[in-house]
Structure formats: structure tokens, C-alpha cells
Design a protein around this motif. Sequence first.
Motif, PDB file in Angstrom:
ATOM      1  N   VAL A 177      62.631  43.260  28.580  1.00 41.01           N
ATOM      2  CA  VAL A 177      61.533  44.133  28.132  1.00 41.01           C
ATOM      3  C   VAL A 177      61.074  43.686  26.745  1.00 41.01           C
ATOM      4  N   ILE A 178      59.789  43.638  26.536  1.00 40.97           N
ATOM      5  CA  ILE A 178      59.259  43.216  25.237  1.00 40.97           C
ATOM      6  C   ILE A 178      59.387  44.341  24.217  1.00 40.97           C
ATOM      7  N   LYS A 179      59.652  43.934  22.959  1.00 38.63           N
ATOM      8  CA  LYS A 179      59.806  44.897  21.866  1.00 38.63           C
ATOM      9  C   LYS A 179      58.789  44.587  20.763  1.00 38.63           C
ATOM     10  N   ASN A 180      58.626  45.511  19.847  1.00 39.42           N
ATOM     11  CA  ASN A 180      57.694  45.302  18.741  1.00 39.42           C
ATOM     12  C   ASN A 180      58.070  44.065  17.934  1.00 39.42           C
ATOM     13  N   GLY A 181      57.056  43.288  17.559  1.00 44.41           N
ATOM     14  CA  GLY A 181      57.284  42.081  16.774  1.00 44.41           C
ATOM     15  C   GLY A 181      57.572  40.853  17.612  1.00 44.41           C
ATOM     16  N   GLU A 182      57.696  41.030  18.938  1.00 38.75           N
ATOM     17  CA  GLU A 182      58.002  39.895  19.815  1.00 38.75           C
ATOM     18  C   GLU A 182      56.732  39.362  20.479  1.00 38.75           C
ATOM     19  N   ASN A 183      56.838  38.121  20.912  1.00 41.68           N
ATOM     20  CA  ASN A 183      55.688  37.474  21.552  1.00 41.68           C
ATOM     21  C   ASN A 183      55.884  37.369  23.053  1.00 41.68           C
ATOM     22  N   ALA A 184      54.802  37.111  23.747  1.00 41.95           N
ATOM     23  CA  ALA A 184      54.844  36.909  25.198  1.00 41.95           C
ATOM     24  C   ALA A 184      53.995  35.694  25.551  1.00 41.95           C
ATOM     25  N   VAL A 185      54.592  34.752  26.263  1.00 44.15           N
ATOM     26  CA  VAL A 185      53.849  33.611  26.786  1.00 44.15           C
ATOM     27  C   VAL A 185      53.529  33.895  28.245  1.00 44.15           C
ATOM     28  N   ILE A 186      52.241  33.875  28.587  1.00 45.56           N
ATOM     29  CA  ILE A 186      51.777  34.147  29.943  1.00 45.56           C
ATOM     30  C   ILE A 186      51.070  32.896  30.454  1.00 45.56           C
ATOM     31  N   ASP A 187      51.658  32.245  31.442  1.00 47.12           N
ATOM     32  CA  ASP A 187      51.097  31.011  32.019  1.00 47.12           C
ATOM     33  C   ASP A 187      50.820  31.279  33.498  1.00 47.12           C
ATOM     34  N   ILE A 188      49.548  31.390  33.861  1.00 47.93           N
ATOM     35  CA  ILE A 188      49.199  31.822  35.216  1.00 47.93           C
ATOM     36  C   ILE A 188      47.998  31.032  35.744  1.00 47.93           C
ATOM     37  N   GLY A 189      47.790  31.117  37.044  1.00 48.00           N
ATOM     38  CA  GLY A 189      46.625  30.477  37.642  1.00 48.00           C
ATOM     39  C   GLY A 189      46.432  30.924  39.078  1.00 48.00           C
ATOM     40  N   ALA A 190      45.192  31.195  39.432  1.00 46.32           N
ATOM     41  CA  ALA A 190      44.863  31.575  40.802  1.00 46.32           C
ATOM     42  C   ALA A 190      44.516  30.347  41.623  1.00 46.32           C
ATOM     43  N   ARG A 191      44.699  30.473  42.941  1.00 47.15           N
ATOM     44  CA  ARG A 191      44.185  29.473  43.882  1.00 47.15           C
ATOM     45  C   ARG A 191      43.092  30.157  44.702  1.00 47.15           C
ATOM     46  N   TYR A 192      41.896  29.564  44.652  1.00 45.21           N
ATOM     47  CA  TYR A 192      40.767  30.138  45.372  1.00 45.21           C
ATOM     48  C   TYR A 192      40.149  29.079  46.276  1.00 45.21           C
ATOM     49  N   ASN A 193      40.100  29.378  47.576  1.00 40.63           N
ATOM     50  CA  ASN A 193      39.602  28.398  48.556  1.00 40.63           C
ATOM     51  C   ASN A 193      40.243  27.026  48.345  1.00 40.63           C
ATOM     52  N   ASN A 194      41.546  27.059  48.051  1.00 40.69           N
ATOM     53  CA  ASN A 194      42.376  25.860  47.913  1.00 40.69           C
ATOM     54  C   ASN A 194      42.141  25.079  46.625  1.00 40.69           C
ATOM     55  N   TYR A 195      41.503  25.686  45.636  1.00 38.40           N
ATOM     56  CA  TYR A 195      41.348  25.038  44.331  1.00 38.40           C
ATOM     57  C   TYR A 195      42.046  25.874  43.262  1.00 38.40           C
ATOM     58  N   CYS A 196      42.697  25.189  42.335  1.00 41.78           N
ATOM     59  CA  CYS A 196      43.597  25.820  41.369  1.00 41.78           C
ATOM     60  C   CYS A 196      42.966  26.003  39.998  1.00 41.78           C
ATOM     61  N   PHE A 197      43.608  26.858  39.239  1.00 37.76           N
ATOM     62  CA  PHE A 197      43.259  27.070  37.834  1.00 37.76           C
ATOM     63  C   PHE A 197      44.554  27.220  37.054  1.00 37.76           C
ATOM     64  N   ASP A 198      44.487  26.943  35.740  1.00 37.79           N
ATOM     65  CA  ASP A 198      45.691  26.980  34.920  1.00 37.79           C
ATOM     66  C   ASP A 198      45.326  27.471  33.528  1.00 37.79           C
ATOM     67  N   SER A 199      46.002  28.520  33.080  1.00 35.91           N
ATOM     68  CA  SER A 199      45.724  29.075  31.753  1.00 35.91           C
ATOM     69  C   SER A 199      46.991  29.645  31.145  1.00 35.91           C
ATOM     70  N   THR A 200      47.154  29.422  29.850  1.00 34.21           N
ATOM     71  CA  THR A 200      48.282  30.009  29.126  1.00 34.21           C
ATOM     72  C   THR A 200      47.783  30.681  27.852  1.00 34.21           C
ATOM     73  N   ARG A 201      48.295  31.869  27.603  1.00 36.42           N
ATOM     74  CA  ARG A 201      48.044  32.557  26.356  1.00 36.42           C
ATOM     75  C   ARG A 201      49.359  33.075  25.797  1.00 36.42           C
ATOM     76  N   THR A 202      49.420  33.133  24.471  1.00 38.49           N
ATOM     77  CA  THR A 202      50.567  33.739  23.791  1.00 38.49           C
ATOM     78  C   THR A 202      50.076  34.981  23.067  1.00 38.49           C
ATOM     79  N   PHE A 203      50.694  36.107  23.384  1.00 32.98           N
ATOM     80  CA  PHE A 203      50.346  37.383  22.764  1.00 32.98           C
ATOM     81  C   PHE A 203      51.515  37.854  21.887  1.00 32.98           C
ATOM     82  N   VAL A 204      51.205  38.703  20.921  1.00 29.38           N
ATOM     83  CA  VAL A 204      52.249  39.255  20.062  1.00 29.38           C
ATOM     84  C   VAL A 204      52.127  40.768  20.030  1.00 29.38           C
ATOM     85  N   LYS A 205      53.259  41.447  20.241  1.00 25.03           N
ATOM     86  CA  LYS A 205      53.301  42.913  20.160  1.00 25.03           C
ATOM     87  C   LYS A 205      53.551  43.298  18.707  1.00 25.03           C
TER      88      LYS A 205
END
Length: 365
Positions: free
Chosen positions: A218-246
Motif C-alpha cells: 500500500v502506498i504511503k505519504n511521501g512515497e512514489n508510484a511507477v505506473i507502466d501500462i499499455g493497451a492493445r487495440y485491434n492488435n496494435y500496442c501502446f506503452d507509457s510510464t509515469r511516476t507519481f508522488v503521494k
Amino acid sequence: MRLQKLDRILEERDVKNAIIIGGANIFYLTGYDYISTDFANAVALIYNDSVPILVVPVLEKNRAQSKVGDKIEVVAYSSYQVSDDVIRGSLVDIISKYIEANRRIAIDMLYSGSMFYLSLSKKISSENLVDVSKDFYIIRAKKEPEELELIKKAGDITSSAMKISSEKIHEEYVSEKQLAGLIDMTMRNEGAEEYAFSSIVAFAENSAFPHHIPTDRVIKNGENAVIDIGARYNNYCFDSTRTFVKSNNDEVKKVYEIVLQAQEEAIDAVRDGTRASEIDRIARNVIEKAGYGKYFVHSTGHGVGIEIHEYPSISLSSDAILEEDMVITVEPGIYLKGKFGIRIEDTIIVTKKKPIVLETIYKYL
């Protein structure tokens, strides 16, 4: 269908026959999409003097025929006798019925797999096999207009999931698993038929692992989160990463600014005619000058398309030169074991001038 592109490859290699294995290549050439099914190593496209034959397991026969229409003959096989119109035997057995063993045959070695290759070499001499792996990398790297639109749509879907991620990390008691589940559900709800890869959600010390698998952390105050995700749509991919901080964390912010600078300078250099290795060098130089060089442990990016990792590699060892309409990622990162990691990634379309950055969400802390 893009079979004319296969014709060009064979003409350049002075070969008349081909055996195409691998979901991405077969989908690219014929439109038959079994990329995410259990049949990924059980299908082949045989090409004899420009005559295509698609060989599939009997369970896939009707679906395959509906995808390719009457332009390609579909041959079904099974390990046991099903009916008169289904050939009994293995995939290699069927291939050997249609291919003359004494002729030179083009094959993509990357997708063949060791077991398939060993079985095939018992029927066809390895001396007659011509590897066309790199030829396929290159023709698939430059995207056609309709491919770019599908990648953009996959990006729109990914953006929706990333926006929810940015909001949820500020809630109490949200875990990595819970957030990953919400991301996946959002992408499905927005129209994705699949995920380009397993969603990465990593909090605090877990974010120092680039390919972390979500846990109950579980994330706590002052900690960061790396989110690396991507959808596949009609067999084509996407890739994105963001880092957030609480809430605030000065050390995380300092490292974040270094990674962001590295990414921005690398993206600014993306152009038709630029060496892929130069993009990596630019990002790496920024991080090295800041004293974090040894904590940047992967390449700066990769191609994206039917597969999440395609040609070209954006790395120091890459010999690729970027071309207009290639789609790549730029994703530098710094990983401090036991503390946290930072990664920022965008999917980008290469042009002759300023690149088109398909951002998912605002990336400034």
C-alpha cells in the motif's frame, strides 16, 4: 493484405518459397490475428511462387477463413483424424507436404523456435533455409497511416487508465494489485481487447525494480508510484510510464527532474535520419553527468507496433537509423535499490521534423 511486401523480400533474397511462423508477422501479412491465443506456435503461412497457404489447427479453421476471406487457402490439421478435409499430422508434417525440400526457403528464424527448427531440419536441409528475420523487422518498423491511427487509439485508451492511476494513488489503503486491476478494467472498458503487457504498478522501494510484479503493498505519504501500462487495440500496442508522488518528497523530486531532463533532451533529438544509438547516448549523458549513470540499467527505448517491443532498439549498441513513421519509446530511468525508482516514458512517432509525442498525462511534478 500486405503479401506484396513479402514478394519484395523474396525478390531481394532471390528466393521463391517462404515459411512464415509467428503471430505478428502472419497478422501483418494476412490480417489473421492469433497473436494472443494459445496457437501462437501452431500456425504457418506457406508461400510458394506467390501462392499463399495458411496452415492452422482445426480449432482455428473457421476463424482463420473469416479473417483472410477467399484470397488465401486455409488448410487445417489435427493430431487425429477429424474429417476428410482436415489433414492428420503435425505442423511440420503439413509444411513438408507443400514445400519442395530441395528449394531455397525463406524463414524468420526469430519466431521459429528451437523445437520447430529441429523438426523442420529433419524434413528440409538447413542449408536451404534463408533467414529473413531482419527483413521483417525493417518492413514492420515504418508504420502505414492506418497503423498509426490504431496506435493513437491504443494511446487514448491508455491515457484513460493513466488518469485514473494519478487520482487513485492519493487515496488511502490502495495497493499495487488493486490499482493494477483498476487499470486493466479501465482499458477493457475503453475498448482494448487485451493489454500490450502485464501492467506494472510499483510503490516506493518496489519501483526500483523496472519489471516489478504488483503486490499487496500500500502506498504511503511521501512515497512514489511507477505506473507502466499499455493497451492493445485491434492488435496494435501502446506503452507509457509515469511516476507519481503521494505528497512531497524532495529526494524523489530531485531524481525525477534528472530523468525528465534526460527524456526531454532525447525526445528533442528524435528525427528521420538520426541514429537510434544517438538518442540513447543523449539520455544517458544527462543521467551520467548528474552522477546516476550506474543506476540507468536498461536501454532508452524500443519500437512499438503489433508487438510491444519491435525494431528499432534505442540503445547504444543499435545500428538502426530512425525513419519517418517509425514508432518508438523514449524511457530513461534511475533505480535506487531499497529506496525508489523513477521512469518516464512516452510513445513517439518519428517525422522529418519535430517528433509527435503521444503523451498520456501531464508529466511534471
